[in-house]
Design a protein around this motif. Structure first.
Motif, PDB file in Angstrom:
ATOM      1  N   LEU A   8       0.859  -1.190   0.000  1.00 38.41           N
ATOM      2  CA  LEU A   8       0.000   0.000   0.000  1.00 38.41           C
ATOM      3  C   LEU A   8       0.896   1.240   0.000  1.00 38.41           C
ATOM      4  O   LEU A   8       2.095   1.135   0.292  1.00 38.41           O
ATOM      5  N   PRO A   9       0.314   2.420  -0.294  1.00 44.25           N
ATOM      6  CA  PRO A   9       1.132   3.638  -0.288  1.00 44.25           C
ATOM      7  C   PRO A   9       1.925   3.835   1.009  1.00 44.25           C
ATOM      8  O   PRO A   9       3.051   4.344   0.985  1.00 44.25           O
ATOM      9  N   GLU A  10       1.387   3.382   2.124  1.00 42.85           N
ATOM     10  CA  GLU A  10       2.112   3.562   3.401  1.00 42.85           C
ATOM     11  C   GLU A  10       3.413   2.733   3.461  1.00 42.85           C
ATOM     12  O   GLU A  10       4.239   2.958   4.337  1.00 42.85           O
ATOM     13  N   HIS A  11       3.584   1.807   2.535  1.00 42.50           N
ATOM     14  CA  HIS A  11       4.802   0.973   2.533  1.00 42.50           C
ATOM     15  C   HIS A  11       5.899   1.496   1.609  1.00 42.50           C
ATOM     16  O   HIS A  11       6.989   0.916   1.554  1.00 42.50           O
ATOM     17  N   VAL A  12       5.602   2.578   0.884  1.00 42.97           N
ATOM     18  CA  VAL A  12       6.536   3.049  -0.148  1.00 42.97           C
ATOM     19  C   VAL A  12       7.899   3.407   0.428  1.00 42.97           C
ATOM     20  O   VAL A  12       8.950   3.014  -0.104  1.00 42.97           O
ATOM     21  N   ASN A  13       7.900   4.118   1.535  1.00 41.52           N
ATOM     22  CA  ASN A  13       9.156   4.509   2.155  1.00 41.52           C
ATOM     23  C   ASN A  13       9.984   3.276   2.554  1.00 41.52           C
ATOM     24  O   ASN A  13      11.192   3.206   2.311  1.00 41.52           O
ATOM     25  N   GLY A  14       9.315   2.279   3.125  1.00 37.29           N
ATOM     26  CA  GLY A  14      10.003   1.052   3.543  1.00 37.29           C
ATOM     27  C   GLY A  14      10.538   0.262   2.352  1.00 37.29           C
ATOM     28  O   GLY A  14      11.637  -0.300   2.418  1.00 37.29           O
ATOM     29  N   ILE A  15       9.776   0.239   1.251  1.00 38.10           N
ATOM     30  CA  ILE A  15      10.244  -0.479   0.054  1.00 38.10           C
ATOM     31  C   ILE A  15      11.503   0.203  -0.485  1.00 38.10           C
ATOM     32  O   ILE A  15      12.502  -0.461  -0.817  1.00 38.10           O
ATOM     33  N   ALA A  16      11.466   1.541  -0.566  1.00 37.91           N
ATOM     34  CA  ALA A  16      12.626   2.285  -1.084  1.00 37.91           C
ATOM     35  C   ALA A  16      13.854   2.007  -0.217  1.00 37.91           C
ATOM     36  O   ALA A  16      14.967   1.787  -0.729  1.00 37.91           O
ATOM     37  N   GLU A  17      13.647   1.983   1.083  1.00 40.62           N
ATOM     38  CA  GLU A  17      14.769   1.764   1.999  1.00 40.62           C
ATOM     39  C   GLU A  17      15.347   0.348   1.874  1.00 40.62           C
ATOM     40  O   GLU A  17      16.557   0.166   1.744  1.00 40.62           O
ATOM     41  N   VAL A  18      14.460  -0.642   1.893  1.00 37.18           N
ATOM     42  CA  VAL A  18      14.910  -2.037   1.800  1.00 37.18           C
ATOM     43  C   VAL A  18      15.630  -2.289   0.458  1.00 37.18           C
ATOM     44  O   VAL A  18      16.681  -2.940   0.420  1.00 37.18           O
ATOM     45  N   CYS A  19      15.070  -1.757  -0.631  1.00 38.90           N
ATOM     46  CA  CYS A  19      15.691  -2.002  -1.942  1.00 38.90           C
ATOM     47  C   CYS A  19      17.016  -1.252  -2.069  1.00 38.90           C
ATOM     48  O   CYS A  19      17.990  -1.798  -2.597  1.00 38.90           O
ATOM     49  N   SER A  20      17.086  -0.022  -1.592  1.00 40.64           N
ATOM     50  CA  SER A  20      18.329   0.741  -1.693  1.00 40.64           C
ATOM     51  C   SER A  20      19.426   0.091  -0.844  1.00 40.64           C
ATOM     52  O   SER A  20      20.550  -0.132  -1.321  1.00 40.64           O
ATOM     53  N   ASN A  21      19.099  -0.220   0.407  1.00 40.68           N
ATOM     54  CA  ASN A  21      20.109  -0.848   1.274  1.00 40.68           C
ATOM     55  C   ASN A  21      20.474  -2.235   0.765  1.00 40.68           C
ATOM     56  O   ASN A  21      21.651  -2.614   0.749  1.00 40.68           O
ATOM     57  N   GLY A  22      19.465  -2.990   0.341  1.00 44.07           N
ATOM     58  CA  GLY A  22      19.711  -4.332  -0.183  1.00 44.07           C
ATOM     59  C   GLY A  22      20.571  -4.272  -1.428  1.00 44.07           C
ATOM     60  O   GLY A  22      21.486  -5.086  -1.604  1.00 44.07           O
ATOM     61  N   TYR A  23      20.306  -3.310  -2.291  1.00 44.08           N
ATOM     62  CA  TYR A  23      21.069  -3.197  -3.543  1.00 44.08           C
ATOM     63  C   TYR A  23      22.538  -2.866  -3.244  1.00 44.08           C
ATOM     64  O   TYR A  23      23.448  -3.481  -3.800  1.00 44.08           O
ATOM     65  N   ARG A  24      22.747  -1.879  -2.360  1.00 47.99           N
ATOM     66  CA  ARG A  24      24.143  -1.516  -2.005  1.00 47.99           C
ATOM     67  C   ARG A  24      24.871  -2.714  -1.418  1.00 47.99           C
ATOM     68  O   ARG A  24      26.001  -3.022  -1.785  1.00 47.99           O
ATOM     69  N   HIS A  25      24.211  -3.387  -0.501  1.00 46.73           N
ATOM     70  CA  HIS A  25      24.817  -4.522   0.187  1.00 46.73           C
ATOM     71  C   HIS A  25      25.153  -5.652  -0.804  1.00 46.73           C
ATOM     72  O   HIS A  25      26.203  -6.281  -0.714  1.00 46.73           O
ATOM     73  N   THR A  26      24.256  -5.866  -1.768  1.00 45.12           N
ATOM     74  CA  THR A  26      24.431  -6.980  -2.709  1.00 45.12           C
ATOM     75  C   THR A  26      25.574  -6.726  -3.693  1.00 45.12           C
ATOM     76  O   THR A  26      26.317  -7.635  -4.037  1.00 45.12           O
ATOM     77  N   TYR A  27      25.701  -5.473  -4.155  1.00 47.12           N
ATOM     78  CA  TYR A  27      26.608  -5.220  -5.278  1.00 47.12           C
ATOM     79  C   TYR A  27      27.880  -4.457  -4.921  1.00 47.12           C
ATOM     80  O   TYR A  27      28.665  -4.139  -5.810  1.00 47.12           O
ATOM     81  N   GLU A  28      28.108  -4.178  -3.623  1.00 47.09           N
ATOM     82  CA  GLU A  28      29.263  -3.332  -3.274  1.00 47.09           C
ATOM     83  C   GLU A  28      30.599  -3.948  -3.710  1.00 47.09           C
ATOM     84  O   GLU A  28      31.537  -3.220  -4.001  1.00 47.09           O
ATOM     85  N   GLU A  29      30.658  -5.282  -3.770  1.00 52.31           N
ATOM     86  CA  GLU A  29      31.939  -5.898  -4.147  1.00 52.31           C
ATOM     87  C   GLU A  29      32.104  -6.107  -5.647  1.00 52.31           C
ATOM     88  O   GLU A  29      33.194  -6.384  -6.124  1.00 52.31           O
ATOM     89  N   THR A  30      31.027  -6.012  -6.405  1.00 57.98           N
ATOM     90  CA  THR A  30      31.129  -6.348  -7.836  1.00 57.98           C
ATOM     91  C   THR A  30      30.864  -5.176  -8.779  1.00 57.98           C
ATOM     92  O   THR A  30      31.227  -5.242  -9.955  1.00 57.98           O
ATOM     93  N   HIS A  31      30.206  -4.127  -8.304  1.00 53.39           N
ATOM     94  CA  HIS A  31      29.812  -3.024  -9.197  1.00 53.39           C
ATOM     95  C   HIS A  31      30.353  -1.692  -8.681  1.00 53.39           C
ATOM     96  O   HIS A  31      30.550  -1.521  -7.475  1.00 53.39           O
ATOM     97  N   SER A  32      30.540  -0.745  -9.619  1.00 54.43           N
ATOM     98  CA  SER A  32      31.073   0.566  -9.214  1.00 54.43           C
ATOM     99  C   SER A  32      30.018   1.329  -8.422  1.00 54.43           C
ATOM    100  O   SER A  32      28.804   1.091  -8.565  1.00 54.43           O
ATOM    101  N   LYS A  33      30.516   2.265  -7.634  1.00 52.61           N
ATOM    102  CA  LYS A  33      29.616   3.100  -6.830  1.00 52.61           C
ATOM    103  C   LYS A  33      28.671   3.887  -7.746  1.00 52.61           C
ATOM    104  O   LYS A  33      27.485   4.055  -7.445  1.00 52.61           O
ATOM    105  N   GLU A  34      29.194   4.349  -8.883  1.00 55.54           N
ATOM    106  CA  GLU A  34      28.373   5.137  -9.830  1.00 55.54           C
ATOM    107  C   GLU A  34      27.198   4.291 -10.338  1.00 55.54           C
ATOM    108  O   GLU A  34      26.072   4.764 -10.408  1.00 55.54           O
ATOM    109  N   TYR A  35      27.506   3.048 -10.707  1.00 54.72           N
ATOM    110  CA  TYR A  35      26.469   2.149 -11.223  1.00 54.72           C
ATOM    111  C   TYR A  35      25.396   1.936 -10.156  1.00 54.72           C
ATOM    112  O   TYR A  35      24.198   2.083 -10.418  1.00 54.72           O
ATOM    113  N   ILE A  36      25.854   1.582  -8.954  1.00 48.87           N
ATOM    114  CA  ILE A  36      24.928   1.277  -7.862  1.00 48.87           C
ATOM    115  C   ILE A  36      24.022   2.476  -7.563  1.00 48.87           C
ATOM    116  O   ILE A  36      22.798   2.349  -7.498  1.00 48.87           O
TER     117      ILE A  36
END
Ligand code: COA
Length: 168
Positions: A8-36
């Motif tokens: 629901l709209p009330e979850h948007v902030n949490g989705i953005a946070e989980v995906c952003s943190n999850g993405y950084r955590h997943t790709y920090e060793e394999t992808h450039s900071k610019e890409y991430i």
């Protein structure tokens, strides 16, 4: 207790946070900071996610969230890419909440939705070398089919993605 719900709209902030943190955590060793940071800016901003929460369709089945109380601890999104083919477009967890079966629960919920829409197989693209995602997909029955250029690559970038499939 973990509960899986259509977002629901009330979850948007949490989705953005989980995906952003999850993405950084997943790709920090394999992808450039610019890409991430570019991917996070383009895909995991609240404006875009709010639109995606409000409008679901056959091609975009909407976001599902894993909730621990009011907290979003995981999120998944997918859609149908053919008459009998579903795809997982995105799946991330709070990095401190792995191996609690939250990923499996999220995938099951999206899969139920795609089965109702007629899916008989399911696809996912995973970055080559993503040692945090690949073991999970292989454990739930996906096998690799092909390799391609990652579609977010800029001209000078050469990241590769693997296309995985499983039969439902
Ligand atoms: C992929 C991801 C969503 C899986 O969620 P999860 O809740 O940790 O996974 P589950 O607890 O449901 O795991 C189910 C099974 O998958 C396998 N598995 C999951 N992660 C694994 C790992 N890192 N190594 C080996 N096996 C793994 C195990 O067999 C596990 O069962 P078990 O715990 O009983 O042994 C999560 O690890 C994640 O967010 N990874 C980083 C983000 C990512 O790569 N997303 C996919 C991008 S497309």
């Amino acid at each position: 207790m973990i509960v899986i719900e259509k977002a629901l709209p009330e979850h948007v902030n949490g989705i953005a946070e989980v995906c952003s943190n999850g993405y950084r955590h997943t790709y920090e060793e394999t992808h450039s900071k610019e890409y991430i940071e570019r991917v996070i800016r383009d895909f995991y901003n609240e404006e875009r996610i709010l639109k995606e929460v409000k409008h679901s369709s056959r091609e975009w089945n909407g976001w599902f969230v894993a909730l621990d109380g009011d907290n979003v601890v995981g999120a998944i999104g997918g859609g149908m890419i053919g008459s009998e083919e579903g795809e997982v477009f995105v799946l991330y967890l709070d990095p401190s909440r792995k191996r609690e079966r939250i990923g499996s629960k999220l995938l099951n919920e999206l899969t139920k939705d795609q089965l109702r829409r007629g899916a008989r197989e399911q696809w996912v693209s995973v970055s080559k070398g993503n040692s945090k995602g690949i073991p999970f997909y292989e454990a739930v029955g996906f096998t690799v089919q092909s390799e391609q250029e990652s579609y977010q690559n800029l001209e000078q970038e050469a990241y590769k993605s693997l296309r995985y499939r499983r039969y439902l």
